[in-house]
Design a protein around this motif. Structure first.
Motif, mmCIF file in Angstrom:
data_model
loop_
_atom_site.group_PDB
_atom_site.id
_atom_site.type_symbol
_atom_site.label_atom_id
_atom_site.label_comp_id
_atom_site.label_asym_id
_atom_site.label_seq_id
_atom_site.Cartn_x
_atom_site.Cartn_y
_atom_site.Cartn_z
ATOM 1 N N THR A 141 0.811 -1.226 0.000
ATOM 2 C CA THR A 141 0.000 0.000 0.000
ATOM 3 C C THR A 141 0.841 1.272 0.000
ATOM 4 O OG1 THR A 141 -0.143 -0.101 2.417
ATOM 5 C CG2 THR A 141 -1.898 -1.159 1.163
ATOM 6 N N ARG A 142 2.141 1.168 0.320
ATOM 7 C CA ARG A 142 2.981 2.369 0.411
ATOM 8 C C ARG A 142 3.164 3.044 -0.939
ATOM 9 N NH1 ARG A 142 8.355 -0.015 2.400
ATOM 10 N NH2 ARG A 142 7.677 -1.558 0.860
ATOM 11 N N HIS A 143 3.111 2.273 -2.006
ATOM 12 C CA HIS A 143 3.472 2.805 -3.312
ATOM 13 C C HIS A 143 2.289 2.896 -4.275
ATOM 14 C CE1 HIS A 143 7.616 2.554 -2.061
ATOM 15 N NE2 HIS A 143 7.529 1.255 -1.868
ATOM 16 N N ARG A 144 1.076 2.902 -3.750
ATOM 17 C CA ARG A 144 -0.090 2.886 -4.628
ATOM 18 C C ARG A 144 -0.179 4.137 -5.500
ATOM 19 N NH1 ARG A 144 -5.211 0.131 -1.358
ATOM 20 N NH2 ARG A 144 -4.384 -2.011 -1.457
ATOM 21 N N THR A 145 0.103 5.298 -4.933
ATOM 22 C CA THR A 145 0.055 6.534 -5.726
ATOM 23 C C THR A 145 1.066 6.481 -6.868
ATOM 24 O OG1 THR A 145 -0.620 7.832 -3.800
ATOM 25 C CG2 THR A 145 0.286 9.037 -5.679
ATOM 26 N N GLY A 146 2.276 6.023 -6.557
ATOM 27 C CA GLY A 146 3.305 5.904 -7.579
ATOM 28 C C GLY A 146 2.919 4.920 -8.668
ATOM 29 N N ILE A 147 2.250 3.818 -8.288
ATOM 30 C CA ILE A 147 1.832 2.815 -9.268
ATOM 31 C C ILE A 147 0.750 3.375 -10.184
ATOM 32 C CG2 ILE A 147 0.670 0.592 -9.542
ATOM 33 C CD1 ILE A 147 2.119 -0.337 -7.007
ATOM 34 N N ILE A 148 -0.216 4.104 -9.614
ATOM 35 C CA ILE A 148 -1.288 4.693 -10.438
ATOM 36 C C ILE A 148 -0.698 5.675 -11.447
ATOM 37 C CG2 ILE A 148 -3.311 6.194 -10.390
ATOM 38 C CD1 ILE A 148 -3.999 4.947 -7.669
ATOM 39 N N ILE A 149 0.180 6.555 -10.976
ATOM 40 C CA ILE A 149 0.810 7.523 -11.886
ATOM 41 C C ILE A 149 1.664 6.791 -12.918
ATOM 42 C CG2 ILE A 149 2.379 9.491 -12.054
ATOM 43 C CD1 ILE A 149 1.598 10.218 -9.185
ATOM 44 N N GLY A 150 2.381 5.753 -12.468
ATOM 45 C CA GLY A 150 3.220 4.978 -13.387
ATOM 46 C C GLY A 150 2.406 4.264 -14.447
ATOM 47 N N ALA A 151 1.205 3.801 -14.091
ATOM 48 C CA ALA A 151 0.341 3.150 -15.082
ATOM 49 C C ALA A 151 -0.084 4.131 -16.166
ATOM 50 C CB ALA A 151 -0.884 2.553 -14.391
ATOM 51 N N PHE A 152 -0.424 5.356 -15.776
ATOM 52 C CA PHE A 152 -0.779 6.379 -16.764
ATOM 53 C C PHE A 152 0.442 6.765 -17.600
ATOM 54 C CE2 PHE A 152 -4.574 7.040 -14.120
ATOM 55 C CZ PHE A 152 -5.531 7.176 -15.119
ATOM 56 N N SER A 153 1.613 6.753 -16.978
ATOM 57 C CA SER A 153 2.849 7.023 -17.717
ATOM 58 C C SER A 153 3.046 5.976 -18.809
ATOM 59 C CB SER A 153 4.046 7.013 -16.762
ATOM 60 O OG SER A 153 5.266 7.016 -17.475
ATOM 61 N N SER A 154 2.822 4.714 -18.474
ATOM 62 C CA SER A 154 2.945 3.638 -19.446
ATOM 63 C C SER A 154 1.912 3.772 -20.556
ATOM 64 C CB SER A 154 2.786 2.284 -18.746
ATOM 65 O OG SER A 154 2.930 1.223 -19.656
ATOM 66 N N LEU A 155 0.690 4.195 -20.188
ATOM 67 C CA LEU A 155 -0.363 4.395 -21.191
ATOM 68 C C LEU A 155 0.055 5.449 -22.208
ATOM 69 C CD1 LEU A 155 -3.227 4.096 -22.339
ATOM 70 C CD2 LEU A 155 -4.007 5.719 -20.585
ATOM 71 N N PHE A 156 0.570 6.571 -21.739
ATOM 72 C CA PHE A 156 0.973 7.634 -22.663
ATOM 73 C C PHE A 156 2.221 7.238 -23.451
ATOM 74 C CE2 PHE A 156 -1.951 10.266 -20.270
ATOM 75 C CZ PHE A 156 -2.464 11.099 -21.269
ATOM 76 N N TYR A 157 3.070 6.400 -22.871
ATOM 77 C CA TYR A 157 4.209 5.895 -23.638
ATOM 78 C C TYR A 157 3.720 5.019 -24.796
ATOM 79 C CZ TYR A 157 8.393 3.307 -24.906
ATOM 80 O OH TYR A 157 9.424 2.732 -25.615
#
Length: 294
Positions: A141-157
């Motif tokens: 649960t510590r990194h959930r915000t980072g994972i959500i942002i990272g998923a959108f980063s991957s989408l735009f990539y």
């Protein structure tokens, strides 16, 4: 007699190592994600322009082509901003692992754009990657915000990769020309957005401080243009399939570097490593499928 291209493979993996190190600068540089990418894009564009000028490869696309290339540049800028925002919100390892969702998004988005038909096998294999990300998300649960942002980063990539590939095929411009104007367009878009960003975050620093003055030029030149140029050189003697397959090692290089420099292994629990195993398994299986298809 088979040609010994050991040096070409060494050059290729040097480029992959440089690419993997770009995430490291997200932690080394104190600037927030948007100013960081703003500096990266303008410096990288200037360095690439000089390189192309020296090699007499500078060309100016027509207005219609320029608009399409600029759209790709905006997608690239968004991807980079989200990628470094993910690092700031969690760590390097989490951000680079999320990029592995690129295969999942590509398997769905590319057929929807009419570029090719949908392969159920690709979607099923990509679901293994998704399962790895969800495992990390659900248990750490510590990194959930980072994972959500990272998923959108991957989408735009993914959107950038698909759009850039199609624009290049339709316009016939070289990869170096495309990248130059993508960098300039992305920098222009961030320049327009920057005042609004400052209005929402008035305390954010816009000027580098201390050692950032050294990190940023090195990051924007050697670690941004370097991987691109080494990849182009490798493609002259190594197959595109081998080059693309080798670049799957980039997240692993990033994780190893982050563990060595920042001791990120202490920040990651067992669920992260199980998730990474699933992602690596997905990459291996997709490689086997690709080889059989070829």
């Amino acid at each position: 007699m088979q040609k010994d291209n050991t040096n070409d493979y060494l050059r290729l993996h040097t480029g992959i190592l440089l690419a993997g190190a770009t995430g490291i600068f997200g932690r080394l540089i104190s600037l927030a994600e948007l100013p960081l990418v703003w500096y990266r894009m303008v410096i990288a564009a200037l360095v690439l322009a000089v390189v192309l000028r020296m090699s007499h490869k500078v060309s100016v696309p027509c207005r219609a082509h320029m608009m399409r290339i600029a759209g790709c540049g905006v997608l690239l800028a968004i991807h980079w901003v989200l990628f470094y925002a993910s690092i700031k919100a969690s760590n390097v390892s989490i951000a680079v692992v999320c990029i592995a969702l690129n295969g999942f998004f590509t398997a769905i988005i590319e057929p929807l754009t009419g570029h090719r038909r949908m392969f159920v096998r690709e979607i099923m294999l990509s679901m293994i990657t998704l399962a790895g990300i969800l495992l990390i998300f659900g248990l750490d649960t510590r990194h959930r915000t980072g994972i959500i942002i990272g998923a959108f980063s991957s989408l735009f990539y993914t959107l950038f990769s698909i759009a850039s590939k199609r624009v290049q095929q339709n316009t016939g411009h070289s990869s170096s020309t495309m990248l130059l104007y993508e960098l300039l367009a992305g920098w222009g878009a961030l320049t327009i957005v920057l005042p609004l960003y400052v209005w929402f975050y008035p305390t954010v620093a816009l000027l580098p401080a201390g050692v950032d003055w050294i990190y940023i030029p090195v990051f924007a030149s050697v670690f941004t243009i370097g991987p691109f140029l080494t990849q182009l050189q490798a493609l002259r003697t190594i197959s595109a399939f081998t080059v693309n397959l080798s670049y799957n090692l980039e997240p692993l290089y990033s994780i190893v570097l982050a563990m060595m420099l920042f001791d990120e292994g202490q920040e990651l629990n067992a669920s992260f490593w199980v998730g990474v195993f699933l992602i690596i398994l997905s990459v291996v299986l997709q490689t086997i499928v690709s080889r059989k298809r070829r």
